[in-house]
Scaffold this active site. Structure first.
Site, short mmCIF file in Angstrom:
data_model
loop_
_atom_site.label_atom_id
_atom_site.label_comp_id
_atom_site.label_asym_id
_atom_site.label_seq_id
_atom_site.Cartn_x
_atom_site.Cartn_y
_atom_site.Cartn_z
N LYS A 74 -64.83 -22.57 55.57
CA LYS A 74 -66.29 -22.46 55.40
C LYS A 74 -67.05 -23.72 55.82
O LYS A 74 -68.16 -23.62 56.33
CB LYS A 74 -66.62 -22.11 53.95
CG LYS A 74 -66.36 -20.66 53.59
CD LYS A 74 -66.83 -20.38 52.18
CE LYS A 74 -66.81 -18.90 51.89
NZ LYS A 74 -67.38 -18.57 50.57
N ASP A 110 -73.56 -15.92 50.66
CA ASP A 110 -73.04 -15.92 49.27
C ASP A 110 -74.18 -15.82 48.25
O ASP A 110 -74.04 -15.15 47.22
CB ASP A 110 -72.22 -17.19 49.00
CG ASP A 110 -70.83 -17.11 49.62
OD1 ASP A 110 -70.35 -15.98 49.85
OD2 ASP A 110 -70.23 -18.17 49.89
P1 NAP Z 1 -64.75 -24.64 44.12
O1 NAP Z 1 -65.58 -25.02 45.27
O2 NAP Z 1 -63.35 -25.12 44.01
O3 NAP Z 1 -65.56 -25.13 42.79
C1 NAP Z 1 -65.06 -24.89 41.52
C2 NAP Z 1 -66.05 -25.44 40.47
O4 NAP Z 1 -65.59 -25.00 39.20
C3 NAP Z 1 -66.13 -26.95 40.42
O5 NAP Z 1 -67.44 -27.33 40.09
C4 NAP Z 1 -65.17 -27.31 39.30
O6 NAP Z 1 -65.57 -28.43 38.53
C5 NAP Z 1 -65.27 -26.13 38.39
N1 NAP Z 1 -63.99 -25.85 37.75
C6 NAP Z 1 -62.80 -25.63 38.35
N2 NAP Z 1 -61.86 -25.32 37.46
C7 NAP Z 1 -62.48 -25.35 36.25
C8 NAP Z 1 -62.02 -25.12 34.93
N3 NAP Z 1 -60.75 -24.80 34.70
N4 NAP Z 1 -62.91 -25.25 33.92
C9 NAP Z 1 -64.20 -25.58 34.16
N5 NAP Z 1 -64.68 -25.82 35.40
C10 NAP Z 1 -63.83 -25.69 36.43
O7 NAP Z 1 -64.65 -23.05 43.96
P2 NAP Z 1 -65.71 -21.96 44.51
O8 NAP Z 1 -65.43 -21.63 45.92
O9 NAP Z 1 -67.07 -22.41 44.14
O10 NAP Z 1 -65.30 -20.67 43.66
C11 NAP Z 1 -65.45 -20.61 42.26
C12 NAP Z 1 -65.00 -19.23 41.77
O11 NAP Z 1 -65.91 -18.23 42.20
C13 NAP Z 1 -63.62 -18.81 42.28
O12 NAP Z 1 -62.92 -18.16 41.25
C14 NAP Z 1 -63.96 -17.85 43.39
O13 NAP Z 1 -62.93 -16.89 43.60
C15 NAP Z 1 -65.20 -17.17 42.83
N6 NAP Z 1 -66.08 -16.61 43.86
C16 NAP Z 1 -66.34 -15.27 43.80
C17 NAP Z 1 -67.23 -14.70 44.71
C18 NAP Z 1 -67.52 -13.23 44.64
O14 NAP Z 1 -67.92 -12.64 45.66
N7 NAP Z 1 -67.39 -12.60 43.49
C19 NAP Z 1 -67.82 -15.50 45.69
C20 NAP Z 1 -67.53 -16.86 45.73
C21 NAP Z 1 -66.64 -17.41 44.80
P3 NAP Z 1 -65.50 -29.94 39.07
O15 NAP Z 1 -66.73 -30.14 39.89
O16 NAP Z 1 -65.51 -30.72 37.81
O17 NAP Z 1 -64.23 -30.04 39.85
#
Ligand code: NAP
Length: 286
Positions: A74, A110
């Site tokens: 991305k 998104d």
């Molecule tokens: P990312 O870029 O890795 O960001 C993850 C964020 O969550 C970071 O801010 C991180 O905090 C925080 N985090 C990670 N693990 C955590 C935990 N165990 N407890 C509390 N906070 C935590 O991930 P992303 O791409 O944004 O995706 C996040 C989630 O959304 C994923 O599960 C993804 O599959 C889902 N998603 C779904 C859709 C959909 O269409 N439904 C679309 C996009 C994403 P820090 O900043 O402190 O590291």
């Protein structure tokens, strides 16, 4: 075996990522093409990290019309674009490439996924309302930008790493601020955008920064995690009286927005919803 309807004249789009085999994008896009009566097909392209430049160049030569872009590409494809949509530029991330007319145009749909899912799943228009986003990664940042763009009065970001929360809140300009779990009581909607609770990952047993049980009647809870489809966080929010919205809706609406980018046509959202209803989602696209 030749599939009915696919020929040398069929227009091809795809999703590129690694892993990609369980992506729901081809299902959603192909459902839309069928509903619209278009001679188009969407397939998956497994492209390892670092190979995005070769993949995009190859796609252009092959006449592939567009690509949905998922992990780990991305951010990498941003520098390959001749043009970026406003949201892709602000987020420095692209989830969709239009390759028509010899130009590479990057989009990020998104955020439209989030606002679309809230509108369809809970009848929520965020204009003038206060919203909270849990997390500060790619999905959270897209949510913050979209909520602010939709006119949210306030977008409160709660994240375990403070500087990332600040950076995400800044995307909402004057409406954004960093908050704490205590702020949840005063918002209309909470968008859960951390991987906490996602089955099959190290985060599956984790709790998001605000418990679902902290929400209540009159509030909307959207969990971007959709595997399982109904997370324990959503269950807790629903149990406390909030309106739950499943993350699969975000997937449908971001794919619908990509459909619009690829074809210029209005996406058949109801058909796309039906294609993913009634079962657990496959592996996450994002
Ligand atoms: P990312 O870029 O890795 O960001 C993850 C964020 O969550 C970071 O801010 C991180 O905090 C925080 N985090 C990670 N693990 C955590 C935990 N165990 N407890 C509390 N906070 C935590 O991930 P992303 O791409 O944004 O995706 C996040 C989630 O959304 C994923 O599960 C993804 O599959 C889902 N998603 C779904 C859709 C959909 O269409 N439904 C679309 C996009 C994403 P820090 O900043 O402190 O590291």
């Amino acid at each position: 075996m030749n599939r009915p309807g696919i020929s040398a004249a069929t227009t091809v789009v795809g999703v590129m990522g690694d892993p990609v085999a369980h992506s729901l994008s081809p299902l959603l896009h192909n459902t839309a093409f069928a509903a619209l009566g278009l001679d188009w097909v969407s397939v998956g392209f497994a492209v390892p990290g670092g190979q995005a430049p070769a993949a995009v160049a190859g796609a252009q030569v092959l006449g592939i019309r567009g690509l949905s872009v998922t992990m780990p590409h991305k951010e990498a494809v941003v520098g390959l674009c001749d043009e970026l949509s406003p949201s892709a530029r602000r987020l420095a991330a692209v989830n969709c490439l239009s390759l028509a007319s010899g130009r590479v145009v990057g989009h990020n749909t998104d955020g439209e996924g989030v606002t679309g899912a809230l509108a369809r799943g809970a009848g929520l228009e965020v204009a003038g309302r206060a919203a909270m986003v849990l997390g500060a990664g790619g999905a959270a940042r897209a949510a913050v930008l979209a909520l602010a763009g939709a006119g949210a009065a306030e977008v409160v970001v709660v994240n375990r790493t403070p500087w990332r929360a600040e950076a995400a809140a800044a995307l909402a300009a004057g409406a954004g601020r960093v908050g704490t779990a205590a702020d949840a009581a005063s918002v209309a909607v909470v968008v859960q955008a951390t991987p906490a609770g996602m089955a099959g990952t190290a985060s599956s047993g984790d709790e998001p920064p605000v418990p679902g049980a902290a929400l209540g009647p009159g509030q909307v809870a959207l969990d971007l995690v959709y595997h399982p489809r109904r997370t324990s966080w959503l269950e807790a929010a629903a149990g406390a009286g909030a309106t739950p919205v499943e993350g699969v809706g975000v997937l449908v609406h971001q794919a619908a927005a990509q459909l619009r980018v690829f074809t210029g046509q209005e996406p058949p959202v109801a058909a796309m919803w039906a294609a993913v209803s009634g079962g657990e989602g496959a592996a996450a696209d994002p």
